[in-house]
Design a protein around this motif. Structure first.
Motif, PDB file in Angstrom:
ATOM      1  N   TYR A 132       0.884  -1.194   0.014  1.00 23.13           N
ATOM      2  CA  TYR A 132      -0.001  -0.062  -0.096  1.00 23.13           C
ATOM      3  C   TYR A 132       0.963   1.190   0.044  1.00 23.13           C
ATOM      4  N   SER A 133       1.893   1.290   0.830  1.00 21.18           N
ATOM      5  CA  SER A 133       2.655   2.495   1.098  1.00 21.18           C
ATOM      6  C   SER A 133       3.457   2.848  -0.264  1.00 21.18           C
ATOM      7  N   ALA A 134       4.110   1.738  -0.881  1.00 25.74           N
ATOM      8  CA  ALA A 134       4.572   1.792  -1.924  1.00 25.74           C
ATOM      9  C   ALA A 134       3.926   2.302  -3.339  1.00 25.74           C
ATOM     10  N   ILE A 135       2.569   1.941  -3.365  1.00 25.59           N
ATOM     11  CA  ILE A 135       1.747   2.276  -4.375  1.00 25.59           C
ATOM     12  C   ILE A 135       1.132   3.649  -4.242  1.00 25.59           C
ATOM     13  N   MET A 136       0.701   3.871  -3.254  1.00 23.05           N
ATOM     14  CA  MET A 136       0.130   5.196  -2.979  1.00 23.05           C
ATOM     15  C   MET A 136       1.171   6.296  -2.340  1.00 23.05           C
ATOM     16  N   ASN A 137       2.182   6.403  -3.470  1.00 26.32           N
ATOM     17  CA  ASN A 137       2.922   7.544  -3.099  1.00 26.32           C
ATOM     18  C   ASN A 137       2.417   9.112  -3.280  1.00 26.32           C
ATOM     19  N   ASN A 138       2.964   9.895  -2.957  1.00 24.27           N
ATOM     20  CA  ASN A 138       2.595  11.261  -3.414  1.00 24.27           C
ATOM     21  C   ASN A 138       2.031  11.737  -4.845  1.00 24.27           C
ATOM     22  N   ILE A 139       2.794  11.182  -5.657  1.00 22.80           N
ATOM     23  CA  ILE A 139       2.497  11.484  -6.964  1.00 22.80           C
ATOM     24  C   ILE A 139       1.271  10.777  -7.361  1.00 22.80           C
ATOM     25  N   VAL A 140       1.128   9.452  -6.990  1.00 24.55           N
ATOM     26  CA  VAL A 140      -0.189   8.706  -7.431  1.00 24.55           C
ATOM     27  C   VAL A 140      -1.276   9.357  -6.711  1.00 24.55           C
ATOM     28  N   CYS A 141      -1.153   9.961  -5.368  1.00 24.58           N
ATOM     29  CA  CYS A 141      -2.147  10.497  -4.634  1.00 24.58           C
ATOM     30  C   CYS A 141      -2.733  11.776  -5.214  1.00 24.58           C
ATOM     31  N   THR A 142      -1.694  12.420  -5.708  1.00 26.23           N
ATOM     32  CA  THR A 142      -2.102  13.832  -6.292  1.00 26.23           C
ATOM     33  C   THR A 142      -2.851  13.532  -7.800  1.00 26.23           C
ATOM     34  N   ALA A 143      -2.422  12.530  -8.505  1.00 23.67           N
ATOM     35  CA  ALA A 143      -2.935  12.301  -9.678  1.00 23.67           C
ATOM     36  C   ALA A 143      -4.574  11.782  -9.625  1.00 23.67           C
ATOM     37  N   LEU A 144      -4.562  10.837  -8.493  1.00 17.34           N
ATOM     38  CA  LEU A 144      -5.846  10.316  -8.132  1.00 17.34           C
ATOM     39  C   LEU A 144      -6.750  11.628  -7.768  1.00 17.34           C
ATOM     40  N   ALA A 145      -6.444  12.632  -7.002  1.00 18.62           N
ATOM     41  CA  ALA A 145      -7.026  13.341  -6.653  1.00 18.62           C
ATOM     42  C   ALA A 145      -7.557  14.406  -7.681  1.00 18.62           C
ATOM     43  N   CYS A 146      -6.731  14.895  -8.551  1.00 12.72           N
ATOM     44  CA  CYS A 146      -7.128  15.490  -9.763  1.00 12.72           C
ATOM     45  C   CYS A 146      -7.953  14.788 -10.801  1.00 12.72           C
ATOM     46  N   PHE A 147      -7.807  13.414 -11.166  1.00 15.58           N
ATOM     47  CA  PHE A 147      -8.712  13.057 -11.807  1.00 15.58           C
ATOM     48  C   PHE A 147     -10.265  13.155 -11.693  1.00 15.58           C
ATOM     49  N   PRO A 148     -10.706  13.207 -10.606  1.00 13.54           N
ATOM     50  CA  PRO A 148     -12.392  13.536 -10.410  1.00 13.54           C
ATOM     51  C   PRO A 148     -12.585  14.817 -11.014  1.00 13.54           C
ATOM     52  N   PHE A 149     -11.724  16.044 -10.804  1.00 13.97           N
ATOM     53  CA  PHE A 149     -11.903  17.304 -11.382  1.00 13.97           C
ATOM     54  C   PHE A 149     -11.642  17.516 -12.846  1.00 13.97           C
ATOM     55  N   ALA A 150     -10.782  16.663 -13.481  1.00 14.05           N
ATOM     56  CA  ALA A 150     -10.491  16.644 -14.700  1.00 14.05           C
ATOM     57  C   ALA A 150     -11.678  16.204 -15.656  1.00 14.05           C
ATOM     58  N   ILE A 151     -12.207  15.033 -15.105  1.00 12.13           N
ATOM     59  CA  ILE A 151     -13.309  14.253 -15.738  1.00 12.13           C
ATOM     60  C   ILE A 151     -14.638  14.942 -15.600  1.00 12.13           C
ATOM     61  N   SER A 152     -14.824  15.507 -14.528  1.00 17.32           N
ATOM     62  CA  SER A 152     -16.009  16.255 -14.303  1.00 17.32           C
ATOM     63  C   SER A 152     -16.292  17.431 -15.199  1.00 17.32           C
ATOM     64  N   SER A 153     -15.151  17.959 -15.373  1.00 18.37           N
ATOM     65  CA  SER A 153     -15.215  19.152 -16.172  1.00 18.37           C
ATOM     66  C   SER A 153     -15.846  19.091 -17.566  1.00 18.37           C
ATOM     67  N   ILE A 154     -15.351  17.967 -18.049  1.00 19.02           N
ATOM     68  CA  ILE A 154     -15.956  17.489 -19.138  1.00 19.02           C
ATOM     69  C   ILE A 154     -17.375  16.963 -19.504  1.00 19.02           C
ATOM     70  N   ILE A 155     -17.440  16.090 -18.512  1.00 20.50           N
ATOM     71  CA  ILE A 155     -18.973  15.436 -18.316  1.00 20.50           C
ATOM     72  C   ILE A 155     -20.026  16.435 -18.104  1.00 20.50           C
ATOM     73  N   ALA A 156     -19.677  17.517 -17.199  1.00 20.49           N
ATOM     74  CA  ALA A 156     -20.743  18.420 -16.944  1.00 20.49           C
ATOM     75  C   ALA A 156     -20.806  19.588 -17.948  1.00 20.49           C
ATOM     76  N   LEU A 157     -19.484  19.664 -18.751  1.00 19.03           N
ATOM     77  CA  LEU A 157     -19.676  20.749 -19.795  1.00 19.03           C
ATOM     78  C   LEU A 157     -20.613  20.332 -21.117  1.00 19.03           C
ATOM     79  N   ILE A 158     -20.837  19.101 -21.397  1.00 17.97           N
ATOM     80  CA  ILE A 158     -21.415  18.897 -22.893  1.00 17.97           C
ATOM     81  C   ILE A 158     -22.984  19.103 -22.490  1.00 17.97           C
TER      82      ILE A 158
END
Length: 312
Positions: A132-158
């Motif tokens: 768990y600790s090796a997989i969920m590093n800072n880069i992965v956590c940041t990417a996972l946190a940013c993903f919902p914002f990115a995909i929602s901006s497209i889904i809501a825009l259309i």
């Protein structure tokens, strides 16, 4: 987008709770208090996660992001509702209506996917604790946190663009306290068939897919925990998921009640209050009252503040 230039309606009227004139002040006081507590409570969660070293983990990082998201989500609709209740300021311009509509739906979709990300984090922690600790590093956590914002901006825009492209020539009264896709589409003079279809497709990607993901992750978690022989181990595993599971159940239950039920109900706006103000209001209490780590961090933070005050 040429049809927008033909639009006669320049503003919409948010009917909100105008049919309950006797209770306008009471509703204002209750909702204002809940709004203040929601902002303060979620801000406190963010502060505790940032200052409490015991909370510096991926799980609490996502909780912190979700708390910030709740502050934004509740601030999209409630201030306008409060102005409507206290000052009868029930009009909203055409542009501002669609800005609110897009922001509301974008943040709502972000919450759906953030809840799925948080379920994935718990599934990973319980089923793969050594990695768990090796997989969920800072880069992965940041990417996972940013993903919902990115995909929602497209889904809501259309669907927002397709809805704005309709012709609005009256009436302009929205039977709700904020601008949402279905109520606004129902006011269009042009045929909203395409817009309704696009909205339905967007709803699948916005809520159904993350909901299925959450069910899958928790099915995996429950299967793993059920195999544990130690009662203490089972309790510890479930306790790390209980807060998130409670929030997810509250959020999706209220959303399903509003969006699966037939449209046009006079009480839809009351159900909408559940996920626009009640859930953001309850979130800090759920994460505080059901989480020992947060309680411990709060006690340390309070002791630290007391020492500072005494030193001054």
């Amino acid at each position: 987008m040429e049809q927008i230039n033909k639009t006669i309606v320049k503003e919409f009227i948010l009917m909100a709770f105008s049919s309950f004139q006797r209770f306008q002040m009471l509703l204002f006081i209750i909702i204002l208090q809940m709004y203040i507590i929601s902002i303060a409570g979620n801000s406190a969660v963010i502060t505790l996660v940032k200052t409490g070293t015991v909370l510096h983990s991926p799980m609490y990082f996502f909780i912190c992001v979700f708390a910030a998201l709740e502050i934004s989500f509740v601030s999209v609709t409630i201030p306008k509702l409060l102005a409507n209740l206290i000052a009868a300021d029930n009009t909203i311009s055409f542009i501002n209506c669609f800005v609110q509509l897009y922001a509301f739906n974008s943040l709502g979709v972000t919450e759906c996917y953030m809840l799925a990300i948080m379920a994935f984090d718990r599934d990973l922690a319980i089923n793969y604790p050594l990695r768990y600790s090796a997989i969920m590093n800072n880069i992965v956590c940041t990417a996972l946190a940013c993903f919902p914002f990115a995909i929602s901006s497209i889904i809501a825009l259309i669907p927002t663009v397709f809805t704005a492209d309709l012709v609005y020539c009256g009436p302009n009264e929205i039977n709700n306290f904020f601008c949402d896709l279905a109520p606004v589409q129902n006011l269009a003079c042009s045929d909203p068939l395409v817009s309704n279809f696009v909205t339905s497709i967007a709803a699948v990607f916005a809520s159904l897919i993350p909901f299925i993901l959450i069910l899958g992750f928790y099915t995996h978690i429950i299967t793993t925990v059920a195999k544990l022989k130690s009662p203490e181990g089972k309790y510890k595993a479930f306790s790390t998921c209980s807060s998130h599971l409670t929030v997810a159940c509250l959020f999706y239950t209220s959303v399903i009640i509003v969006y699966i039920r037939p449209k046009g109900s006079h009480y839809d706006k009351f159900f909408a209050l559940i996920y626009t103000i009640l859930i953001p209001f309850l979130n800090p209490f759920i994460y505080t009252l059901r989480n020992k780590d947060v309680k411990e961090a709060f006690q340390k933070f309070r002791i630290f503040k007391m020492k500072i005050c005494k030193s001054e």
